[in-house]
Each structure stands twice: as C-alpha cells, then as structure tokens.
Design a protein around this motif. Sequence first.
Motif, mmCIF file in Angstrom:
data_model
loop_
_atom_site.group_PDB
_atom_site.id
_atom_site.type_symbol
_atom_site.label_atom_id
_atom_site.label_comp_id
_atom_site.label_asym_id
_atom_site.label_seq_id
_atom_site.Cartn_x
_atom_site.Cartn_y
_atom_site.Cartn_z
ATOM 1 N N UNK A 183 -26.489 -40.910 5.985
ATOM 2 C CA UNK A 183 -27.277 -42.085 5.621
ATOM 3 C C UNK A 183 -28.742 -41.718 5.398
ATOM 4 N N UNK A 184 -29.217 -40.756 6.197
ATOM 5 C CA UNK A 184 -30.590 -40.285 6.045
ATOM 6 C C UNK A 184 -30.812 -39.657 4.682
ATOM 7 N N UNK A 185 -29.841 -38.920 4.213
ATOM 8 C CA UNK A 185 -29.968 -38.314 2.885
ATOM 9 C C UNK A 185 -30.096 -39.401 1.837
ATOM 10 N N UNK A 186 -29.305 -40.445 2.014
ATOM 11 C CA UNK A 186 -29.342 -41.523 1.024
ATOM 12 C C UNK A 186 -30.662 -42.294 1.065
ATOM 13 N N UNK A 187 -31.182 -42.456 2.268
ATOM 14 C CA UNK A 187 -32.396 -43.265 2.383
ATOM 15 C C UNK A 187 -33.667 -42.439 2.210
ATOM 16 N N UNK A 188 -33.516 -41.124 2.145
ATOM 17 C CA UNK A 188 -34.692 -40.289 1.996
ATOM 18 C C UNK A 188 -35.269 -39.819 3.328
ATOM 19 N N UNK B 170 -19.758 -42.020 -0.673
ATOM 20 C CA UNK B 170 -21.069 -42.001 -0.025
ATOM 21 C C UNK B 170 -21.583 -40.584 0.159
ATOM 22 N N UNK B 171 -20.678 -39.674 0.463
ATOM 23 C CA UNK B 171 -21.112 -38.287 0.611
ATOM 24 C C UNK B 171 -21.588 -37.706 -0.709
ATOM 25 N N UNK B 172 -20.874 -38.055 -1.763
ATOM 26 C CA UNK B 172 -21.315 -37.546 -3.071
ATOM 27 C C UNK B 172 -22.718 -38.024 -3.385
ATOM 28 N N UNK B 173 -22.947 -39.291 -3.150
ATOM 29 C CA UNK B 173 -24.287 -39.769 -3.501
ATOM 30 C C UNK B 173 -25.325 -39.228 -2.531
ATOM 31 N N UNK B 174 -24.924 -39.027 -1.271
ATOM 32 C CA UNK B 174 -25.873 -38.456 -0.314
ATOM 33 C C UNK B 174 -26.281 -37.049 -0.736
ATOM 34 N N UNK C 11 -26.097 -35.796 -3.688
ATOM 35 C CA UNK C 11 -26.842 -35.856 -4.940
ATOM 36 C C UNK C 11 -28.296 -36.272 -4.681
ATOM 37 N N UNK C 12 -28.469 -37.104 -3.660
ATOM 38 C CA UNK C 12 -29.822 -37.578 -3.351
ATOM 39 C C UNK C 12 -30.666 -36.523 -2.661
ATOM 40 N N UNK C 13 -29.994 -35.520 -2.051
ATOM 41 C CA UNK C 13 -30.743 -34.508 -1.306
ATOM 42 C C UNK C 13 -31.633 -33.710 -2.244
ATOM 43 N N UNK C 14 -32.785 -33.314 -1.716
ATOM 44 C CA UNK C 14 -33.662 -32.467 -2.531
ATOM 45 C C UNK C 14 -33.120 -31.051 -2.596
ATOM 46 N N UNK C 15 -32.503 -30.656 -1.477
ATOM 47 C CA UNK C 15 -32.155 -29.254 -1.400
ATOM 48 C C UNK C 15 -30.972 -29.067 -0.459
ATOM 49 N N UNK C 16 -29.907 -28.459 -0.961
ATOM 50 C CA UNK C 16 -28.735 -28.238 -0.120
ATOM 51 C C UNK C 16 -28.417 -26.745 -0.105
ATOM 52 N N UNK C 17 -28.363 -26.180 1.099
ATOM 53 C CA UNK C 17 -27.955 -24.787 1.265
ATOM 54 C C UNK C 17 -26.562 -24.805 1.856
ATOM 55 N N UNK C 18 -25.629 -24.201 1.146
ATOM 56 C CA UNK C 18 -24.244 -24.322 1.573
ATOM 57 C C UNK C 18 -23.645 -22.944 1.840
ATOM 58 N N UNK C 19 -23.216 -22.732 3.057
ATOM 59 C CA UNK C 19 -22.489 -21.506 3.407
ATOM 60 C C UNK C 19 -21.007 -21.812 3.299
ATOM 61 N N UNK C 20 -20.308 -21.064 2.474
ATOM 62 C CA UNK C 20 -18.905 -21.448 2.281
ATOM 63 C C UNK C 20 -18.057 -20.233 1.939
ATOM 64 N N UNK C 21 -16.808 -20.249 2.393
ATOM 65 C CA UNK C 21 -15.883 -19.172 2.020
ATOM 66 C C UNK C 21 -15.393 -19.347 0.594
#
Lengths: 425, 819, 220
Positions: free
Chosen positions: B538-543, B564-568, B570-580
């Motif tokens: 929710x914080x990502x969505x609200x800024x 909601x997660x997709x829009x969250x 998308x709203x993020x300024x910056x996402x660092x993702x560690x993933x296999x």
Amino acid sequence: MQMPETRVLLKHAEDPELRTLAGYKRYDGYGALEKAYRQMEAEEVLKELEDSGLRGRGGAGFSMGKKASFLPRGEMQKYLCCNADESEPGAFKDRELMQRNPHQLIEGIAIAALAADAGHAFIFIRGEYDLQADILDAAVAEAYEAGYLGENILGTRRDLELVVHRGAGAYICGEETALLDALEGKRGNPRLKPPFPAVQGLYGGPTLINNVETLSNVPRIVAHGAEWFRGFGTEQSPGTKVVSVSGCVQRPGNYEVELGVPTRELIYELAGGPGGGREVKAFYPGGSSSPVLTAEEGLDLPYSFEDMAAAGSMLGSGSIIVADDSVSIPHMALRTARFYHHESCGKCTPCREGTNWTVKMLERMVHGEATPMDLDIVASVQENIIGHCLCVLGDSMAMPVGAMVRKFRGEFEQVMAEAGTAVAA
Amino acid sequence: MSGKEITLIVDGREVAATEGEMLHDAAKRGDVEIPVFCYEPKLGEPVGACRMCLVEIEGIPKLQTSCSTPVRDGMVVHTRTDQVKHAQSAVVEFLLVNHPLDCPVCDKGGECPLQDITMGWGPGKTRFTDDKRHFQKPIELSPLVAIDRERCLHCYRFVRFSQEVAEDEQLQLLERGDRTFVGTFDDRPYVAPFHGNITDLCPVGALTNYTYRFRARPWDVEQAGSVCTLCPSQCNVSFTVRDEQVKRVVARDNPDVDDGWLCDRGRYGFEMFAAEERVTEPRLKGAAGGADWQAAIEKAAAGLKAAGVGKVAAIVGDASNEEGYLVQRIMREALDSENVAAGRAYGILRHDLVDISQPALSARVRDIDAADAILVIGTDPLHDSPILDLRIRKAVRRNGTKLAVATERPTTLDGGADAAVRYIPNATGAFLDDLVKSLSGSGDGESHFGADASQIADVLRDAEKVVVVWGENVAWGDGRGLLALAEALNIAEHDGAGMLEVPELANARGLREVGCMPEAGPGLSQRLGGMGVAGIRDGLQSGEIESLILFGVDPIRDFPNTARWKSALAAADHVVCFSMFENKTTALADVVFPLESHAEKDGTITHPDGRLQRVRPSASRPGDIRPNWGILAELSLALGFDTGISSQPSAFAALAGEVPFYAGITDGDIGGRGIRWQEGPAAAAFPTRPEPSGDPVELVFENEPGETTYTEARSYDLDVSTYRDLWVGPITELNPPLRFLSPRQTLELSPGDAERLKLEGGDEVTVSQNGSTIRARVAVRERMRDGTGFLIEGTASDNANALPDLAGTIAAKIAKVGE
Amino acid sequence: MSPVDGPGVSNPNLPVDPALVEGRVPDRVPEQVPELHEVDCPPDLKEHIETLMGRYPDRKSASIPALWAVQRLYGWCTPEGIRQAAAVMRVTPAYLESVASFYDLLHTEPVGTHKVAVCTNISCWMRGADELLEAFRSAAGGDEDIFVTGFECLGACDIAPMVSIDERYFGPLEAAEAETAIEQLRTGKDVLPEKALEKRPLAGDAGSTGGVPRAGDADA
Ligand SMILES: Cc1cc2nc3c(=O)[nH]c(=O)nc-3n(C[C@H](O)[C@H](O)[C@H](O)COP(=O)(O)O)c2cc1C
Ligand code: SF4
Ligand code: FES
C-alpha cells in the motif's frame, strides 16, 4: 480277511443324517460341549487335553494341549483358527471329516475355544472344498440356532463367534502363519516366527491354530477322558488316525486306525495293495512333503509319529501315497517338485528360486537333455534349500526330492540315458 | 524397546548392544558386516525374505536371520562358519538364478548391493544353465521411474514403502511364487508425492530414475551432502554431481529431520537449476543482455539511496539466514528503514512469536514419533511440509498415536485421524477459542464450532505428550489463541510435548530470528515502526515507499491480489529484484540480480524446530552468478555502509553475534546433522516473554483474519478460499520431467455444494469476485465443509491470487462456462 | 504393523490427496480408494460385501470373500468389479488385485462360465490324469465358455483321477467320460450324477470301490 478299522472320528459316518444337528445329537452329539461348558473350568479342559497326549494332525505333530497352554492368559482378545486348508497332495481326510461329521468339528472348536479362552473362531477351509464349506455353513447356522455358538452359550455367559472362511486356492495358506495373513485379507505369505501365533497371531492377538482332525478329537476326549484316549495308539502317538491312502492301491480312501498299526496292513489289507500282480516300490508315508520310503524301508514300520521319524521320514498329515513298480520315480519327483514350485509363495529366496530351478533340471532329465552332473546339482540344490527358508514349504520339496534322488539314483540315471537315446534318435 | 544394555559375542568379539535390537544392527556396531537385501529398518518390521543374513547362534540348531533376531544378553553368534558361508553362498546363487547378468548396461552397476554381496559372499560362479525369467524390458512404472522386472530380487522394499511409509497402497506384488512381480492396479502409473524413494530403496537396478538413467556412472560422480530448501521440511540430501552439475538427488538419512525420505519435489526438482529462464547474470531494465556487476550494484544502490528517508522497504522469501540477515542490515543500517518483512501478506507479531517459541513449548521433529497425541491445525503437511506427513503417519501406524486434524480443507491425514474437522476459512481464531473452552470444560455450547471442537478436544484431553503441528496462518495477526491452546494442553509441563510450526517459507524461522520482521531485529529484538508486506504494498501505491528490494520472492505470482501488486510495483521508483528465474516480477524490476540455487549456495538455515542446518555448495554456479552474500555485502558498501562481512563464515559469525541464542554455535556443531539452538550453549538467551503491556504494532490487513460471516442467506454462490498445492510454481514448470504435475486451476467443492450449484466434476466454470474472473475446472471432494470452495494459489494461468480479496474468504459467483 | 508381513489390524487407509494426481496423468489416473459415487456398485454386491466385512474384527479380512462375490457376479475379477469392492471396503483396487492374483481360484483375466479343473497331481497322475485332462481339453474344443485347466491336488485322491466342475468333485473318471461331462454342461444337465463325490460311501464301507467289510466302530 482285512484288518478292522478303529472308528472313533468316523464312527456313524456312514449315516447321511449325521451331518445334521438332529442326526448328530442322536449319537450323543454336543454332550461333551455341555459337559465342558457347564461342569468344567477352562483349566480342567486344558489339562484333559494335555493329559490325552493328542498330537496335531496337520503335519507337525505337536501336542495340542501344550500349544493351547502357550496362549497367555488375560483380558486381550484371543482367537482360534481351525486349519481346514488341506491342500497337501495325498491328504483328503479333513474333507471327509467335515463332509460327514461337521458338528463334531464345531463341537471340538467350541470346547477348544473354551480351553484357550478364545472369543472368536474361524474355520479356514480351502476354496476348492465348496461342498464341504456349504455343509459347514449349514451346520454352523444350526449350532448358532441351538445356542452352542454365539452369545451366552448354554447360559454360561461365554461367547463364541465362529466364521467359516473360504480360501481361494493356495496350498501355502495351510502353513499356519500364511493362514493368518490370508484370514486378515492379505496375500497368504508366511510370517517370521517368533513371534509364534500363540503369542501374537491373528490381528496381533494370541491365536490357537489346529487342524480339523485334531479338533475333531476334542469332544471324545472331553466326554471320555484322557485315559480313554490313551487307550488307543502308542505311548508317543496316542489315539486313532484317519489315514488317507491313495495312488497305486485298489481301494483308495480314508481309513481310521489306531496309531502304530503296521503300515503294510494299511496299504495291503485295508487299501487292497497295488493289485494286478504289482508290488509296492515306494511310498510317501505322510503326504507329498514326507521323504519317500522304499518298500523295504517302510512297509514293516508301525504307522506312528515316532517310527516314521526314526526312519528319516514323517507321519505328517497321515496320508500315504503308494507307488508301485510301474511308477517312474524321476517322473514322480518331477510332479512333486512342480507342485511346490507352483505353490511356493515366492517370499523367500531359496524356495522361490530353488523350486523353479529343481523343476527345470528334472524336466531336462526326463526329456533326456541332462548330464549326470545335473543329478549332483539337483541333490546339492535340495541341500541348499533345506533349513534356509522362511517356512517349511521349501524343505517340503527338498526333502522328498532329495530322498528320491538318493534312494533311486540308478533309476534316474536310467531314465536320463533312455530319454537321451530317444532324443538322439 | 527395553533399553537394557547387554553384551553378546559376535565372531569371538564382545559387542555392547541394547536388548531387543536386531542382531544385524548390533553386529554392525561391532564391525561385523552381515549382508542383507530385504532388511531396511526404515520400512518397519523386518520381513526376513531374502535369507541373505543367516547366521549361526549357539543353542539354536537352525540358522537364523540376523535381521529379525532380537539380541539377548550372552548370545553367542557366528557369522563366518562353514555352515553360514555355505548358506550365504547358496542364497546368492539362488538370487542369481533369475537375475540377468547385464551389469555392464545396468544403471546400478558400480553402486549395486547385489554386485557387492556377490563378490563378497557369493559362490564365484553359478551352476544355473536354464532359461531365466522374462519380462518386458524396462517399462514405465511412472513418468519418473522405470521398472525392470527381470532384475527384481523380491526384497519387498518398494511395496513396503508404498504400504508402510507412504501408505498409498498403490504398489503391490502381483501373482505368486517366482511369477511374482511388482505392479499397480490395471497397469496404471504409480504417481504419488513420495514415490521416488523407491529408487533409493532398490538394492538392484530394477527401479531407476528416468532423470538419471545413463547420465553417469558411480566412478565419475561425487556425492555432496546438503539440505533441500524447497520447503520448511529442510530434508537432508546428497547431490550426485557430475561435471559440477547436479545429476541426481538422493536422501541422506537424518532421523531428526526427515527419517531418510524425500518428497518428489526435492528429489526431481533439480533440472530447473539449468532452466532457460534462470537468471545467470545481473540485468538492468531496458538494457539488452546482461549488465556488468559493478554497474548493476551501483545502479541498485543509487536507486535505493534516491528514496526519501524511511521510504525504502525489503521483502525476503527464499533466503538463507545470512542472506536475510544482510538484507535487514542493509535496510536498517545502510538505509535506516525498519520496513523489512518476510512472507506474503501477514506475519506473526513479535510478542506472539516470542511467546510461542519459548524453548519449553517447542517440539522437536522427533517428538512426533513418541507423542501420545498429535493435533494438526491449519495446515496440510502434504502440501506445506511433505515429510511431516510421513512422520505423522508413522507415529499413528507404529505407535498408535492419536491424531486430530482441524483444517479448512480436507487433508490426506484425515483417513487415519481419530477426529478430523473443518472450520470456516479464516475462522481459526473462533475455532481455537472453542477448542480451548472445550479442553478446559468451560464451553457453553453457544459457540460456532462447539461440536467439532469438542471432538478434537476428546482426542487430546487425556494425552500428556501432545505435539501441535500448526500452520503459520493460525497465528496471523493474533497468536493468543495458539498460546491459550498450549496452556490448556499443559505443553510446557510435559516432556516430549510441544508446538511445531509449519511456516509458509522454507526458512521462515531463520529469517525471523535474524531480523526479517518489521517489528523485530536480529534475535527477535524489539523494533518499532516497520511495515509488513501488505503495508509495503500500500505504501508503494501511496508513495510512502519509493524503493524496494525483493529477495527471492515473486509478488505478482505468489502474493494475493495480483492487480494491486502490479500497480504497486509500477508505482515504485526503483525495484531491485534478486531472483533465480525470470518472471513477471523481474520484468518490472529496475535491477535484477541472479540468485544461487540451494545446490550452489553456502549458508545456514533454521528448521521450524530450531535446528540450524548447513547448505553446502555442491554444484557450480551457471553463467556469471556470484555468491548471494557477496552481492549483498557489496551493495551495502555501495550504499556507504561496511558490514565487515567478507565470507560466508564471517556472515554467520556476524549474525550469531547478534542473535543471542545462536551465540557459540559453530560450524562444527552444525556439522552434517545440524543442531537445535534450544540445545545449544546459549538457549537461555532467548528473549523472555514480553510484558503484556506495550502497544503491539499494527499490521495492515485486507480482511481482518478471523472475521467471517456466518450468515445463511447470501447473495453469492460460494465462499472461496485457497491453498498452496505441492506442485505449483517453477518447480514443475521449469523441470521438464515434473511438468506433467503442474496443476490446472481447480475449484474444489463439496458434493452438497455441487448439487446446489448444479455442477459436476470436470465442468468448466468461471469464478468471479469484484469484477475479476478466472476459469477453473470443478472437482467434487468428500469431507469438505458445505459452503466453502477451494482454488489453487500461484498457478501459471488463472491464478487464484488474481481474485482481489482472496487473502481472506471471498464471496464468489460461479458460472458454468458456456451457459 | 506391516500389511506385508506380520500381525496387525489393517492401517486406516490414508489415501493420497486426490488433487495431486487427478487430471495430471492423462486418462491413466492412478487409482486411489475409489469413492462409492464413482463406481456404480450394484446394491446387492455392496450389501453383501458390507455383511461380509461385519463378520470380521477387521474389514480387510473380507477381501477374499468379497473377491469371491465379485467373481460370482461377473464370472471373473474384472477391474470394474475390483474397483466396486475396493470402494465398499475402503481399500485400493491395487490391494485387491494383488490379493486376487495370489490365489489360483480367483481370476484376474476373463475365463469361461464353466470351470473344469482336472487334478494332475501325484495320485491322479498315477491313475491317468494327463489323459483325462487331454480328453477334457479336446471335448471342450475351443469353447470359450468352458475353461479347462490342469490343477494341483484338489484333496480327492481317493477318487483319482478326478475333476472339479463348477466347484463340485467327480471321480474316478475314464477319459471317455470327459465327452459326456462336457456335453451335459453344454446342455445344462446334471453332470455325471453317479460320479459325484457326494454320493460316494465311506471307503471302508460295503459298496465302496473294493467292498471292504464293515469295520468295527470303537466303543466308548
Ligand atoms: C507348507 C505347509 C502347508 C501346510 N498345510 C497344512 C494344512 O493344509 N492343514 C493343516 O492342518 N496343517 C497344515 N500345515 C501345518 C500347519 O502349519 C500347522 O502346523 C497345523 O495347522 C497345526 O495344527 P495341528 O497342531 O493341529 O496339526 C502346513 C504346514 C506347511 C509348512
Ligand atoms: S519357503 Fe517358500 S512358501 Fe515358505 S516363505 Fe519361503 S517362498 Fe514362501
Ligand atoms: S536381510 Fe535378513 S532375510 Fe533379508
């Protein structure tokens, strides 16, 4: 003039009415049950059975009373199983006893259950005995109706459920622990012993397992006492025995005799001998599992547990199969081996593979495709089976086949040679 | 077992043993090897079938099978006399009668007990010259296991496994005598979640894995012991490695963890390490191809730094203790943010966790074996922690342990349970209330679950050693009910009683204990002010949140409310993702870092019962993958904070320095079998139960857990909840041999509901809620609660997480497709 | 306790979650304990098997009788019949198939309506069993309705060579009687009434094969 039979179990058996409750009662049927349930303590019944010296008629010849006394006392549910699987080649005595006198067996079961404090009893009858199972079903229903089975038997507050359970065609289910597995609804594989069924048997509870003929003896013993019973037979083999005689005899059938009668008389006088000018060459004294005896070895032995054991064979189920001088011993060995190969449950290695291997070698021999060395291998394979299996079925092939190879080696060699020539030609 | 210490003489040597144990085992401890084929104590009672282990015992005329002979004091045993040697060589010769001598083309060659025993105890050559038994050469027993019946020794192991361990009774012996063979009903495939174990059990090459057939020979592989981190069971495994790649996974017995079994997920789920979709190098958004490590780390750091103070957050999923520890340090120490959480949506509040994790209340896995009664609540171990399913069955089967099951959805343990009840999804709190009342005899009969709760209470009431196996969600938001249950059962008072959590994440316990909680730092130290997973979204969505680290999680697939997660994100300024693996979440990330698989990484994890275990690097890392701890340490440096961590041991040392109850535990203590910190040197340093005062931190919930409507009249068709299927996700999609197990979306409902909604098994339906719709196939199940249906979370298509309010129970409309 | 070996009451059957297999292996779904609604069990069969289960302390004990019931109904233990029994008994069909295939009298492949088992074991063999079996085989020709097979000792060596026809015993037989018996079977007549075991007197009694004089009964 024939030697007379001594009929105790088969007494009145010619009367077709005997199989009904009314017919049985005409000959004092269920008198012993009344006596045991109303007048005796379980311990007294047990003592009477032990004192009688009655030995199991299913094969091993173990004291019936002693086995019953092995069952622990206490609150746990205990079971009694009557072994009516009778599938060993040569044996057909239990069939006769059940067919002609089912109530005698039921009465014996009810008394033995009292002695062993078992609340549930089962008759495990081989599936092929459809007629006899129907007869038993009817008799059991009558006995329930009359209050000899079920709840509160004769008002003594004792209960006994008796179920006739039909097998479905597997000799191994006659082995007592395989019988238990089969009765529990599984494949009839023998179990490891110990624990012995008397301690941990059916559904994990203490279980007494006895043969049809053993249990059929119980009512008379209780009615007339151990002393009376010991008046028949020998010191170590008291009582009478229903002996199935078959093969090369003129009058095959069941004959009830005192244990210890001369074997020759059983074969020649009661069963009429081979006839047609033929002579006995060899015989299985106690079903196809017993090492064959030659005529010289066996005919003059008293027919008892101890004398057959001393001769290196056994009385087993008390079934004599006679081979006269026209019978080819190698072929007989092959029939024997085939039976055990077919019936091996397959659980343990020496029996499963050893029976298979033996059959293959014997087949080659009678077809002339074997070498004399194979004869040594056959003998050694039997040695390798004996004492190494989980149950006695493996030994039951290895002992008679081993005995035949040993005692009739010349005949094997001759058959191999003749067949070999025929093949070559 | 009596436990009395005795001595016996084996081949002239004195051997100490415990009365009643099997002679074979006692001899082995005295260094006398007696050959066996059928004996395998894991399978229950010995069967004594192969006759390989015959020995001579003084006083007994016949040879006895040492696998089934309990030892007695003073027993004198000979294992190498002529008589014994003769018997052993006879048995080997018999075994070879029907065994094909095709060792050169047999997959078992080189690691075959039959080969070894033939060499050691056999007759040298066989005299058997006739035809051997013939069966069709290898055929498919299952899509994963081939059976070559000609090689079978009839050791009973595989059927015993199916009957005695998995209890599925699918694998059976058919026919009799030497015609006997192993098969299934009507030749159908043997597909069951643990079936791969039979390939470990087979002493010859009769059962082999399609995934391994002809891939390697024993002499060109190495075995590397490690731990499977695919679920909280954390089974001990051994990787068979060739050319630095995993070729096979086999069980590595650890009775404290897994009893020597593996589920098929752990066994066959290794081909995904080499999947096409694997992230093998760092990647920047918008750039084609891989990025340089330095550039990627700098980019990630810059994006995180650009966010306002406290406006960064991290969510951790699949991670080792060291990784989780480093992530929270980056958050707390480099970025000054408390927003670090592990999991999907909710969490357990710190004070509840501290309460329920008190050593006196904790059960060990082994306690299951000896429990008087087990309560399984809020979890189906088969899906959530498969090996526990076998463990619980074992207790019931072997010890007659009483079993009570209270869950939303039917479980596979129901059949053997003394009581199995269903409560309404999300009503765990109400159910626990009723159960506690019922246990303490204060039920007033007015409750919703009174009758069901008292059924469960009846099973537990008189038991002393009660083990409660509870699903994480039982304590979401409010763990007081669970604690009340522990008190009502007097768990703390009884040795061998305890609580055992089945968490959602494989290393949930470790991650919480090293500080991946918004309100607790390392060692469960109290912190204030952090956001949980839903708050972060929710914080990502609200800024309120601008930058985000995702470590080993895929919110778009695995978290409720996809939209909601997709829009969250998308709203993020910056996402660092560690993933296999590349997935829908990595596609949205600004920087993607590759993760090591559990066969590649080095680190520790903590079992739900508190056992620290070591994951060891066994295979080489594909592409340009680097150790995860190293990337995190560098990222921290780039953010201007030096963690001082320069190696995996230093990472462990650092975290053990901050988790007081891990203090003093060394790598050596962990060893190959792990060590429970409760039994470690510093267990007493576990935080004491917090004072009941102090305001608990508020978590944000979409639907208040525990809030459920019990109304009969409704404007919708069905309450629908979800479960996580054993076979959902990359594990089946990215492992070609397991692909056939990938679930399709299914709506499970009770026969009553099926009738009411005029549906039949196999019907295609749509399930709609608040404007979102997915398709599903209908399956009618017995033992469901009327009014509640179930969907699967995380399926590749028609993911139930796409339905908006699925976090709780949803009121859904069901429509048959095409009507 | 082990179902393979050793004593014990059967495990409570704990099937695998059907969700884990259903729909994942196309058309050859491994068979769990079938639900009753999936098998279409004739009510009589269901009731019969339930009665059987009630006779034993443990339901699994009814497996052989239940398989007999299936075989009586369908002629052999058909996969469908096994599934029906399995659903009523709450065991896997694999379990029942395993049991059925162990026993010679239970057939897991189709057989004819009439079952003719000629004993070829030792005593019967000595008295011409091989010829008798051959005679029955050729009398039956290729008739699929009549299932002729050699069998191990049937426990009636006194009437060797003998045969069991539809579960009743006949003997001693001449090879020529095979033709008659098969004909009677085909036309629905009473088979070899004079050779039925039931009619045979006790061996030692007058009138039996050799006419042994009436033997003395033991007094008591
Ligand atoms: C392979 C095998 C088959 C057997 N078959 C029978 C049988 O058909 N009937 C029987 O009474 N005993 C049979 N026995 C003996 C039983 O195991 C058991 O000793 C007997 O039923 C005990 O009863 P009893 O003491 O009254 O003789 C067999 C034993 C073996 C090893
Ligand atoms: S000896 Fe034969 S019948 Fe007995 S257990 Fe072994 S394989 Fe089975
Ligand atoms: S290991 Fe003892 S009999 Fe097989």
